[in-house]
Design a protein around this motif. Sequence first.
Motif, PDB file in Angstrom:
ATOM      1  N   PRO A  57      -1.592  13.752  -2.851  1.00 30.09           N
ATOM      2  CA  PRO A  57      -0.760  12.550  -2.944  1.00 30.09           C
ATOM      3  C   PRO A  57      -1.190  11.413  -2.036  1.00 30.09           C
ATOM      4  O   PRO A  57      -0.659  10.303  -2.143  1.00 30.09           O
ATOM      5  CB  PRO A  57       0.631  13.051  -2.558  1.00 30.09           C
ATOM      6  CG  PRO A  57       0.373  14.232  -1.684  1.00 30.09           C
ATOM      7  CD  PRO A  57      -0.883  14.865  -2.215  1.00 30.09           C
ATOM      8  N   ALA A  61      -1.480   4.965  -0.156  1.00 28.79           N
ATOM      9  CA  ALA A  61      -1.281   5.872  -1.284  1.00 28.79           C
ATOM     10  C   ALA A  61      -0.361   5.235  -2.314  1.00 28.79           C
ATOM     11  O   ALA A  61       0.351   4.263  -2.028  1.00 28.79           O
ATOM     12  CB  ALA A  61      -0.672   7.183  -0.789  1.00 28.79           C
ATOM     13  N   ILE A  62      -0.362   5.787  -3.526  1.00 34.01           N
ATOM     14  CA  ILE A  62       0.612   5.377  -4.530  1.00 34.01           C
ATOM     15  C   ILE A  62       1.999   5.717  -3.979  1.00 34.01           C
ATOM     16  O   ILE A  62       2.233   6.844  -3.537  1.00 34.01           O
ATOM     17  CB  ILE A  62       0.377   6.108  -5.859  1.00 34.01           C
ATOM     18  CG1 ILE A  62      -0.988   5.711  -6.452  1.00 34.01           C
ATOM     19  CG2 ILE A  62       1.494   5.797  -6.864  1.00 34.01           C
ATOM     20  CD1 ILE A  62      -1.363   6.486  -7.713  1.00 34.01           C
ATOM     21  N   LEU A 114       4.918   7.482  -8.001  1.00 34.76           N
ATOM     22  CA  LEU A 114       4.191   8.700  -8.338  1.00 34.76           C
ATOM     23  C   LEU A 114       5.062   9.627  -9.185  1.00 34.76           C
ATOM     24  O   LEU A 114       4.596  10.225 -10.164  1.00 34.76           O
ATOM     25  CB  LEU A 114       3.762   9.404  -7.050  1.00 34.76           C
ATOM     26  CG  LEU A 114       2.687  10.476  -7.129  1.00 34.76           C
ATOM     27  CD1 LEU A 114       1.409   9.940  -7.749  1.00 34.76           C
ATOM     28  CD2 LEU A 114       2.401  11.023  -5.730  1.00 34.76           C
ATOM     29  N   ALA A 174      -4.368  10.301  -4.945  1.00 37.16           N
ATOM     30  CA  ALA A 174      -3.474   9.201  -5.311  1.00 37.16           C
ATOM     31  C   ALA A 174      -3.645   7.963  -4.439  1.00 37.16           C
ATOM     32  O   ALA A 174      -2.710   7.502  -3.772  1.00 37.16           O
ATOM     33  CB  ALA A 174      -2.033   9.685  -5.279  1.00 37.16           C
ATOM     34  N   ASN A 224      -3.766   4.081  -3.741  1.00 37.22           N
ATOM     35  CA  ASN A 224      -3.005   2.986  -4.335  1.00 37.22           C
ATOM     36  C   ASN A 224      -3.884   2.025  -5.119  1.00 37.22           C
ATOM     37  O   ASN A 224      -3.393   1.222  -5.921  1.00 37.22           O
ATOM     38  CB  ASN A 224      -2.241   2.226  -3.236  1.00 37.22           C
ATOM     39  CG  ASN A 224      -1.112   1.393  -3.796  1.00 37.22           C
ATOM     40  OD1 ASN A 224      -0.448   1.782  -4.755  1.00 37.22           O
ATOM     41  ND2 ASN A 224      -0.876   0.234  -3.193  1.00 37.22           N
ATOM     42  N   LYS A 280      -5.941   2.878  -7.399  1.00 36.55           N
ATOM     43  CA  LYS A 280      -6.243   3.415  -8.732  1.00 36.55           C
ATOM     44  C   LYS A 280      -5.282   2.873  -9.779  1.00 36.55           C
ATOM     45  O   LYS A 280      -4.103   2.609  -9.509  1.00 36.55           O
ATOM     46  CB  LYS A 280      -6.161   4.942  -8.718  1.00 36.55           C
ATOM     47  CG  LYS A 280      -7.294   5.610  -7.963  1.00 36.55           C
ATOM     48  CD  LYS A 280      -7.256   7.120  -8.120  1.00 36.55           C
ATOM     49  CE  LYS A 280      -8.459   7.775  -7.447  1.00 36.55           C
ATOM     50  NZ  LYS A 280      -8.439   9.252  -7.584  1.00 36.55           N
ATOM     51  N   ARG A 334      -2.706   3.028 -12.759  1.00 32.70           N
ATOM     52  CA  ARG A 334      -1.597   3.960 -12.844  1.00 32.70           C
ATOM     53  C   ARG A 334      -1.712   4.939 -14.008  1.00 32.70           C
ATOM     54  O   ARG A 334      -1.009   5.948 -14.049  1.00 32.70           O
ATOM     55  CB  ARG A 334      -0.275   3.199 -12.916  1.00 32.70           C
ATOM     56  CG  ARG A 334       0.060   2.410 -11.639  1.00 32.70           C
ATOM     57  CD  ARG A 334      -0.074   3.289 -10.395  1.00 32.70           C
ATOM     58  NE  ARG A 334       0.414   2.651  -9.189  1.00 32.70           N
ATOM     59  CZ  ARG A 334      -0.346   2.200  -8.197  1.00 32.70           C
ATOM     60  NH1 ARG A 334      -1.681   2.322  -8.293  1.00 32.70           N
ATOM     61  NH2 ARG A 334       0.173   1.651  -7.139  1.00 32.70           N
ATOM     62  N   TYR A 363      -4.118   9.063 -13.552  1.00 27.85           N
ATOM     63  CA  TYR A 363      -3.708  10.457 -13.391  1.00 27.85           C
ATOM     64  C   TYR A 363      -3.625  11.161 -14.734  1.00 27.85           C
ATOM     65  O   TYR A 363      -4.120  12.286 -14.893  1.00 27.85           O
ATOM     66  CB  TYR A 363      -2.369  10.565 -12.662  1.00 27.85           C
ATOM     67  CG  TYR A 363      -1.890  12.001 -12.560  1.00 27.85           C
ATOM     68  CD1 TYR A 363      -2.583  12.926 -11.780  1.00 27.85           C
ATOM     69  CD2 TYR A 363      -0.776  12.447 -13.273  1.00 27.85           C
ATOM     70  CE1 TYR A 363      -2.174  14.254 -11.692  1.00 27.85           C
ATOM     71  CE2 TYR A 363      -0.366  13.773 -13.195  1.00 27.85           C
ATOM     72  CZ  TYR A 363      -1.065  14.665 -12.408  1.00 27.85           C
ATOM     73  OH  TYR A 363      -0.668  15.978 -12.331  1.00 27.85           O
TER      74      TYR A 363
END
Length: 390
Positions: free
Chosen positions: A83, A90-91, A96, A334, A336, A338, A340, A343
């Motif tokens: 995560p 991070a996201i 998430l 994860a 941030n 990237k 959305r 995943y």
Amino acid sequence: MNAPRITRLAQSLRPLFITLPTLALLSACTSSAPETESAAPADKPMVSSKRSLASFKLPPEEQACYDREKEPYTAVVDAHFHPRPFGGAAIPPQELFGIFDKTSVRFVNYFGIGQVLDLKSGCTYYLDCQGVPASPSIKNDFVNGMEVVAYPHDNLHITLSMTFMDLAHPENIVKIIELYDKEYPGMFSWSGELNVMKQALVGNLHEPATFESIDGWAPFMAVLRERNIPVTLHSDLGKDEDPTKYLPLMEYLLDKYPDNKIVWAHMGLSKELTTIPPNLHVSIMKDLLDKYPNLMLDISWDVLYNAYHQWGPIFIDFFNAYPTRILPGSDFVAANTKARDQYAKELDVTGRAHKFMDDNAFRHIALGENYFRLMNLDYHAPQVCKKTGS
């Protein structure tokens, strides 16, 4: 040290298989590895699951059977998820959770990044920052613990994992576990992903474990064993020039700690090892699973798919023959930065093998039965619907 039996087996098999064209062994294989961002298969795009977390509490006979023709082939368990990135933001947790809700995943292992990049570097990915130290740390684990408490989600079961452990210098691990016990009592029930040997991190001053340091694991491995805590280990099997170069490390630690629940991440593959003949790879995995009943393999990370594309009968036959010894996972990190939808794409790629498994393997692997049993969780995989006319 004399080479263990399986190392000798690998050495004897290598001349037999090294010249076999991998493409001839695998169906619909291409000459170059596809990117993770490739589109989902045209025959059945991945869809989200309508099954709730609560539905898995019911006994299998009380759940609706799982219709493989209509429901996702992706797993309900992501047993290998990060995560937080190696560095940077991070996201956000609530965002998430929304991403998970749109997929089939209802159970997830929160792996910290045990080797955090120097915070002053501004780096988010270690391969972009060669020379920047990536050092074992408690930072990710503690943030994960706080966020799980701060942002509960009733449709997702999160397993927290301790990933701080420096396997090359294990002297203080038990003391730090005691710190986790004080700060997060009873919350961490997994350990890993821990790096035994990760070639990709050597440029960031990663220090691999040695036979001597593995001997020093005994105190913390005893704690994990007493608490029934599995440990996921990243240990490269080898490299393209020498596919079994690091196999003795894995054999040694399995011999040393046969009663621990050990999960070998990525079946030993890495970006440094993508050309090992499938026959050789599977032969090694089978011998280890047969010898060590507490060993499991995870099939996370798109490196497996990219190396063997559609996996082919060699791997599907292997999964069908060892249905209770495999865990699914994405190995998503994860960050941030990237997109959305990334995943879902990685979950799809790492789950494509599930499409070809028989119903028994699919139920144990993709529908989570192996994970529930390993963790002694009060959840159950649904039965797979019988095909029409069968």
